[in-house]
Motif scaffolding. Sequence first.
Motif, PDB file in Angstrom:
ATOM      1  N   ASN A  96       0.873  -1.170   0.000  1.00 12.52           N
ATOM      2  CA  ASN A  96       0.000   0.000   0.000  1.00 12.52           C
ATOM      3  C   ASN A  96       0.904   1.212   0.000  1.00 12.52           C
ATOM      4  N   TYR A 101      -3.988   3.897   2.139  1.00 13.25           N
ATOM      5  CA  TYR A 101      -5.356   4.253   1.826  1.00 13.25           C
ATOM      6  C   TYR A 101      -6.224   3.016   1.963  1.00 13.25           C
ATOM      7  N   ASP A 102      -7.317   3.117   2.655  1.00 13.46           N
ATOM      8  CA  ASP A 102      -8.177   1.947   2.891  1.00 13.46           C
ATOM      9  C   ASP A 102      -8.608   1.281   1.590  1.00 13.46           C
ATOM     10  N   LEU A 103      -8.896   2.065   0.569  1.00  9.22           N
ATOM     11  CA  LEU A 103      -9.406   1.509  -0.688  1.00  9.22           C
ATOM     12  C   LEU A 103      -8.331   0.745  -1.452  1.00  9.22           C
ATOM     13  N   TRP A 105      -6.188  -1.533  -0.136  1.00  8.61           N
ATOM     14  CA  TRP A 105      -5.800  -2.842   0.405  1.00  8.61           C
ATOM     15  C   TRP A 105      -6.261  -3.964  -0.514  1.00  8.61           C
TER      16      TRP A 105
END
Length: 115
Positions: A96, A101-103, A105
């Motif tokens: 990452n 950023y969460d999106l 992963w």
Amino acid sequence: QVQLVESGGGLVQAGGSLRLSCKASVSIRSANALGWYRQAPGKERQLVARLSFGGRTNYADSVKGRFTISRDNARNTVYLQMNSLKPEDTGIYYCNSDPPYDLYWGQGTQVTVSS
């Protein structure tokens, strides 16, 4: 939408080596810091290797001297060379940005080191 696909994990004996790859669906040429993260069983995900845009690397103390992070901009791929593996390196490895950023992963790649 950015997709990151990790690969290269597996089962290896202590002292062995693996090279992980992270293929991005977009160009990483202008990306800022990129990182490899590890989530060990029962523990939170942690950053183990970081590569800045300028090429500076940073490593968690637990992997320093054994792991090497690198990038190939032409292939939109980030690598993690892992040598002298230890059972405590077992976990799911993700790539990452740093900060993540969460999106971004992905599914990660499982690394299991047997003693």
